[in-house]
Design an enzyme around this catalytic site. Structure first.
Site, PDB file in Angstrom:
ATOM      1  N   ASN A  79       0.789  -1.153   0.024  1.00 21.24           N
ATOM      2  CA  ASN A  79       0.215   0.055   0.055  1.00 21.24           C
ATOM      3  C   ASN A  79       0.988   1.244   0.025  1.00 21.24           C
ATOM      4  O   ASN A  79       1.986   1.326  -0.471  1.00 21.24           O
ATOM      5  CB  ASN A  79      -1.131  -0.177   1.137  1.00 21.24           C
ATOM      6  CG  ASN A  79      -2.398   0.606   0.620  1.00 21.24           C
ATOM      7  OD1 ASN A  79      -2.266   1.761   0.527  1.00 21.24           O
ATOM      8  ND2 ASN A  79      -3.230  -0.180   0.512  1.00 21.24           N
ATOM      9  N   HIS A 107       3.089   0.307  -2.998  1.00 20.04           N
ATOM     10  CA  HIS A 107       3.505  -1.085  -3.207  1.00 20.04           C
ATOM     11  C   HIS A 107       4.870  -1.325  -3.380  1.00 20.04           C
ATOM     12  O   HIS A 107       5.399  -2.159  -4.318  1.00 20.04           O
ATOM     13  CB  HIS A 107       2.301  -1.704  -4.512  1.00 20.04           C
ATOM     14  CG  HIS A 107       1.078  -1.990  -4.059  1.00 20.04           C
ATOM     15  ND1 HIS A 107       0.577  -2.045  -2.630  1.00 20.04           N
ATOM     16  CD2 HIS A 107      -0.011  -2.017  -4.814  1.00 20.04           C
ATOM     17  CE1 HIS A 107      -0.645  -2.331  -2.782  1.00 20.04           C
ATOM     18  NE2 HIS A 107      -0.995  -2.220  -4.063  1.00 20.04           N
ATOM     19  N   HIS A 182      -1.592  -9.943  -3.803  1.00 20.29           N
ATOM     20  CA  HIS A 182      -2.535  -9.190  -4.511  1.00 20.29           C
ATOM     21  C   HIS A 182      -3.550  -9.768  -5.663  1.00 20.29           C
ATOM     22  O   HIS A 182      -3.670  -9.162  -6.833  1.00 20.29           O
ATOM     23  CB  HIS A 182      -1.614  -7.859  -5.347  1.00 20.29           C
ATOM     24  CG  HIS A 182      -2.589  -6.483  -5.278  1.00 20.29           C
ATOM     25  ND1 HIS A 182      -3.469  -6.365  -6.296  1.00 20.29           N
ATOM     26  CD2 HIS A 182      -2.627  -5.323  -4.895  1.00 20.29           C
ATOM     27  CE1 HIS A 182      -3.955  -5.190  -6.249  1.00 20.29           C
ATOM     28  NE2 HIS A 182      -3.441  -4.518  -5.376  1.00 20.29           N
ATOM     29  N   GLU A 311      -6.535  -7.946   0.797  1.00 19.73           N
ATOM     30  CA  GLU A 311      -5.132  -8.121   1.263  1.00 19.73           C
ATOM     31  C   GLU A 311      -4.729  -7.875   2.639  1.00 19.73           C
ATOM     32  O   GLU A 311      -4.791  -6.859   3.081  1.00 19.73           O
ATOM     33  CB  GLU A 311      -4.377  -6.866   0.371  1.00 19.73           C
ATOM     34  CG  GLU A 311      -4.693  -7.007  -1.250  1.00 19.73           C
ATOM     35  CD  GLU A 311      -4.853  -5.670  -1.945  1.00 19.73           C
ATOM     36  OE1 GLU A 311      -3.736  -5.167  -1.731  1.00 19.73           O
ATOM     37  OE2 GLU A 311      -5.594  -5.003  -2.388  1.00 19.73           O
TER      38      GLU A 311
END
Length: 344
Positions: A79, A107, A182, A311
């Site tokens: 994130n 990410h 993901h 996630e």
């Protein structure tokens, strides 16, 4: 139980193999050395009918487009990191800024773990399980992060239709670490259209309050009895309609300060059920609102809300918000994150 190995293709002149793990009940998963990507996941329904329930691409080159991070391992930090920087021990580390018009880090940066070729360490074929062990050496300074980090990812498929992902890491310098996976799920089948008929239950009513740019404010909100409350089994039709413009792209906070393996989410549709457990502290629910007619595998086109992501990870921007639990890994420590995808 078996594992098959074949060529996936070339990625920047690097040979990439792909591995198919199969059990005796019809469940199969394909995992690439590129990004540890789960490219296919075939799962039987309650009548034994098999469907591939994750979105993906036909060609390896399509995974080089990082916008959607299809099926990949995510690191060094999952994130967003606000301002694409963090400060440790008085030193500010500038990161690759790859989201929100070059403002934040997402990410792990443009060349995150999803675009690295992982090294094969071991294949195991046993009577009750098969396992694939991949490794990555993430160098000091890569994407701006400090420290050399050694990452191991072990995928295990059992005859009980359980896929387990164990991610561990060590470092030689203090650094933020938070990994996830993901995959985009559609339990009807990856090419079946909307996820509106899915029923979702999340084991929390608390989420991280967000600003317009999806960065946390540092506050945790209780969303009980709102359209963001999935603490009871909830048909996604209403939430897709009510959140059609904004979409759902939020991190739910789990009561897991001891970082034990707990059930976080249950997803059901088309005679299939997926239970996701993890030993991390938040679960990010993304309902696929940014899928923009993506050309996928087998001629599929992934439009808005045609797949969703669940996630598990640490707190978003935890490195920069004192109120959030630390995601700093120190030399001599071992980071460990396990995710269970239980279709049993």
């Amino acid at each position: 139980m078996k594992i098959e190995r074949e060529k996936h293709g070339l990625f920047y002149n690097q040979n990439v193999d792909i591995f198919t793990l199969s059990n005796n009940t019809g469940m199969k998963v394909k995992i690439s050395q590129l990004g540890g990507i789960i490219t296919h996941l075939w799962v039987p329904d309650e009548k034994g009918n098999i469907a591939d329930v994750v979105a993906g691409y036909d060609e390896i080159k399509s995974y080089a487009e990082p916008q959607h991070f299809m099926g990949a391992l995510i690191g060094r930090v999952a994130n967003r990191i606000e301002g694409a920087q963090y400060t440790l021990a008085g030193k500010t580390h500038k990161l690759n800024a790859n989201v929100y018009d070059g403002k934040h880090n997402l990410h792990g940066g443009y060349l995150g773990y999803n675009l690295r070729v992982w090294r094969l360490i071991e294949i195991k074929q046993e009577k009750e399980f098969v396992a694939l062990h991949l490794k990555l050496f993430d160098q000091d300074g890569e994407q701006g992060f400090a420290g050399n980090v050694v990452v191991d990812a072990v995928y295990t498929l059992t005859d009980k239709n359980l896929l387990k992902l164990e991610m561990t890491a060590t470092t030689d310098m203090a650094t933020p670490v938070s990994f996830t996976e993901h995959s985009y799920f559609n339990l009807n089948g990856h090419d079946s259209g909307s996820i509106e008929n899915h029923v979702l239950q999340l084991n929390s009513t608390f989420l991280l309050e967000q600003k317009e740019d999806r960065m946390p404010t540092g506050k945790v909100l209780d969303v009980a009895n709102t359209c963001m409350d999935f603490s009871a089994p909830t048909l996604l039709t209403t939430s897709v309609q009510e959140m059609h413009d904004e979409g759902i792209n939020h991190s739910y906070v789990m009561d897991n300060h001891d970082k034990e393996l707990i059930l976080m989410a249950t997803l059901s549709a088309a005679g299939r059920q997926l239970k996701i457990s993890s030993n991390e502290q938040t679960l990010h629910f993304y309902n696929g609102h940014n899928l923009n007619d993506v050309k996928g595998k087998n001629g599929a086109v992934y439009s808005r809300f045609s797949a969703l992501c669940l996630e598990p990870k640490n707190y978003v921007n935890g490195i920069n918000i004192d109120a959030f639990p630390s995601n700093i890994l120190h030399p001599g420590e071992i980071y460990n994150h396990s995710i269970l995808y239980d279709f049993g």
